[in-house]
Scaffold this motif. Structure first.
Motif, short mmCIF file in Angstrom:
data_model
loop_
_atom_site.label_atom_id
_atom_site.label_comp_id
_atom_site.label_asym_id
_atom_site.label_seq_id
_atom_site.Cartn_x
_atom_site.Cartn_y
_atom_site.Cartn_z
N SER A 45 1.08 -0.81 0.34
CA SER A 45 0.24 0.16 -0.19
C SER A 45 0.62 0.98 -0.23
O SER A 45 1.98 1.14 0.36
CB SER A 45 -0.63 0.44 1.07
N GLY A 46 0.30 2.10 -0.55
CA GLY A 46 1.13 3.71 -0.74
C GLY A 46 0.91 4.31 -1.39
O GLY A 46 0.03 4.38 -2.46
N GLY A 47 1.40 5.40 -1.66
CA GLY A 47 1.09 6.65 -2.94
C GLY A 47 2.41 6.76 -3.36
O GLY A 47 3.47 6.95 -2.99
N LEU A 48 2.48 6.50 -4.37
CA LEU A 48 3.55 7.16 -5.65
C LEU A 48 3.69 8.11 -6.31
O LEU A 48 2.84 8.41 -6.88
CB LEU A 48 3.66 5.49 -6.63
N ALA A 49 4.24 9.54 -6.70
CA ALA A 49 4.84 10.12 -7.03
C ALA A 49 5.07 10.48 -8.58
O ALA A 49 5.86 9.54 -8.88
CB ALA A 49 5.07 11.59 -6.08
N VAL A 50 4.45 10.27 -9.53
CA VAL A 50 4.46 10.57 -10.72
C VAL A 50 4.56 11.93 -11.42
O VAL A 50 4.11 12.74 -10.61
CB VAL A 50 3.53 9.56 -11.66
N THR A 51 4.89 12.11 -12.42
CA THR A 51 5.19 13.78 -12.76
C THR A 51 5.77 13.42 -14.64
O THR A 51 5.98 12.44 -15.12
CB THR A 51 6.87 14.51 -12.63
N GLY A 52 5.09 14.37 -15.28
CA GLY A 52 5.34 14.42 -16.69
C GLY A 52 6.27 15.76 -17.27
O GLY A 52 6.86 16.36 -16.38
N SER A 99 0.59 12.30 -19.96
CA SER A 99 0.95 11.05 -19.44
C SER A 99 2.70 11.89 -18.21
O SER A 99 3.48 13.08 -18.25
CB SER A 99 2.32 10.09 -19.91
N MET A 100 2.76 10.77 -17.37
CA MET A 100 3.28 10.70 -15.73
C MET A 100 3.22 9.51 -15.42
O MET A 100 3.52 9.17 -15.80
CB MET A 100 2.82 11.62 -14.36
N SER A 101 5.37 9.70 -15.19
CA SER A 101 5.52 8.27 -14.75
C SER A 101 6.92 8.56 -13.24
O SER A 101 6.77 9.84 -13.23
CB SER A 101 6.26 8.20 -15.91
N GLY A 102 6.98 7.38 -12.61
CA GLY A 102 7.46 7.30 -11.34
C GLY A 102 8.04 5.95 -11.76
O GLY A 102 7.64 5.13 -12.00
#
Length: 454
Positions: free
Chosen positions: A128-135, A152-155
């Motif tokens: 569980s948890g959160g994943l930060a993504v950026t484009g 689109s954003m990726s991490g």
């Protein structure tokens, strides 16, 4: 205000294995803008699906636009570069928004390459948890009042547990850099959004929970004991050694694990002070690469002098544990239009290391985004200045973590190093500061800080 506490354990440094690391969740209440109260929040569960998903979204245009929030529908999909990873693998996640809920809120046309998207992917299931993504800062021209284009954003994240891991699209923000720096935050109206992708992680062969066991718990000086181990790295160099309390004895044996990470060895035990036997990879025992000690007693059959009595006492190993003084922190209020630091103090944490072995410990923390009526304040805006004190007489010395941002990736609050003998009692706290942007919508913002002791 409430707090859910989760635990997961770690093998004690002296005594039998007791499970995986202890995890304690501590709430950090968000900045109370305009003296609003703070409410503790926690992520909800997710449902299984695959492919593109639609979810209701609330987007808040920049205040300069002078228009109310937009309640619309976002179409998005999560993809990964590895759908069948092993524990320890790094997975690249791409969050593609095919149809944003927001549009250009002003009549002014926006030129190309002025939009930078950021967002969050929610993990569920086995991890569980959160994943930060950026484009990237890349977009076609957007006409006045026109729809925002797809982006689109990726991490990346590291797989920490075996099993099915679900990935759901989360909140996202569209930042534009043209004439003014403006944000259009979009939040999931009824979180979590539907699951868009599920991956199945497996244990890496030979690197499961290391364990060691003995064929017998006692023997005379010079006798051999059969030692069995499992969960070690395949074909790694393994040392099996006697332990007299926290100190290693001269009774040791080095060999290679088999292709499955297991072994069977026969160790001759000569030292009469032996209290246990350990097995480890590498040049010396560490909690990350070792197992044990498994209790072992040398039966001293040396005849006693005439008219004498042999007296024996034992010391029982304890556990590594922590408690906290409270489960909520009220940060100071800041003014709309000014923003700045919302300050407060972490609830004090007491760490007790009564294991009596060579392993140190580490206390880390990570925080979620702060959510409220105006969307969110990024988790990276929370920073801390840790401090810790060591109770007199403790064998170990507590070391505070570095001052800086906490964020979703986490940071060290305090630690104690490995040593020949470790243990003691420690008090840990920190000064907290949440950097609230100017013109953040008035209201109450809350985030959850999770502390993990290993």
């Amino acid at each position: 205000m409430s707090l859910a506490t989760r635990t997961a354990g770690r093998r004690p440094a002296n005594g039998p294995a007791t499970g995986r690391p202890r995890r304690w969740a501590a709430a950090v209440a968000g900045a109370a803008l305009l003296a609003s109260a703070v409410v503790l929040t926690a992520p909800a569960g997710a449902t299984t699906a695959a492919g593109p998903v639609d979810f209701a979204t609330r987007c808040v245009p920049p205040p300069i636009a002078g228009i109310p929030p937009i309640n619309g529908t976002t179409t998005a999909e999560i993809t990964v570069d590895n759908a069948a990873p092993q524990v320890g693998d790094v997975v690249t996640v791409t969050y593609r928004v095919a149809k944003p809920a927001a549009s250009n809120p002003v009549d002014l046309a926006l030129p190309a390459d002025i939009m930078t998207p950021t967002g969050k992917v929610t993990l569920g299931g086995a991890q569980s948890g959160g994943l930060a993504v950026t484009g990237p800062k890349k977009n076609p021209p957007v006409p006045g009042k026109g729809e925002f284009p797809p982006f689109s954003m990726s991490g990346t994240f590291t797989v920490a547990a075996a099993g099915s891991i679900t990935l759901s699209p989360g909140d996202y923000n569209i930042h534009t850099s043209y004439i003014m720096e403006l944000d259009t935050p979009c939040t999931v109206s009824a979180p979590p959004a539907p699951v868009s992708r599920t991956i199945v992680a497996t244990e890496r062969p030979g690197t499961g929970e290391r364990a060691v066991s003995l064929a017998t718990a006692s023997g005379k000086p010079g006798e051999r004991v059969t030692v069995t181990g499992s969960g070690f790295t395949p074909l790694a160099d393994i040392t099996v050694a006697g332990r007299a309390g926290a100190a290693e004895t001269a009774d040791k044996l080095t060999f290679k694990a088999d292709s499955a990470g297991a072994f069977t060895a026969r160790l001759r035990v000569n030292d009469k002070a032996t209290t246990g036997i350990v097995a480890y990879e590498g040049p010396s025992w560490t909690a990350d690469k070792g197992a044990g000690p498994a209790a072992y007693t040398v039966v001293d059959d040396t005849p006693l002098p005439r008219n004498s009595q042999k007296l024996t006492a034992s010391v029982t190993a304890g556990t590594l544990s922590m408690t906290q003084a409270g489960d909520a922190v009220q940060l100071s209020a800041v003014d709309f239009g000014t923003g700045g630091a919302a300050a407060g103090d972490l609830q004090k944490v007491t760490v007790k290391d009564f294991r009596g072995g060579p392993a140190g410990w580490s206390l880390t923390g990570k925080v979620t985004d702060f959510t409220g009526p105006g969307g969110r304040i990024d988790a990276g805006a929370l920073s801390w200045t840790p401090a810790c004190t060591t109770k007199a007489g403790s064998p170990s010395t507590c070391v505070p973590g570095s001052a800086g941002a906490v964020g979703t990736g986490g940071a060290t609050l305090a630690s104690a190093p490995d040593g020949a003998v470790t243990g003691g009692e420690f008090t840990v706290d920190a000064k907290l500061s949440l950097n609230v942007p100017a013109f953040t919508t008035p209201g109450s913002y809350a985030g959850v800080l999770t502390l993990t002791l290993t």
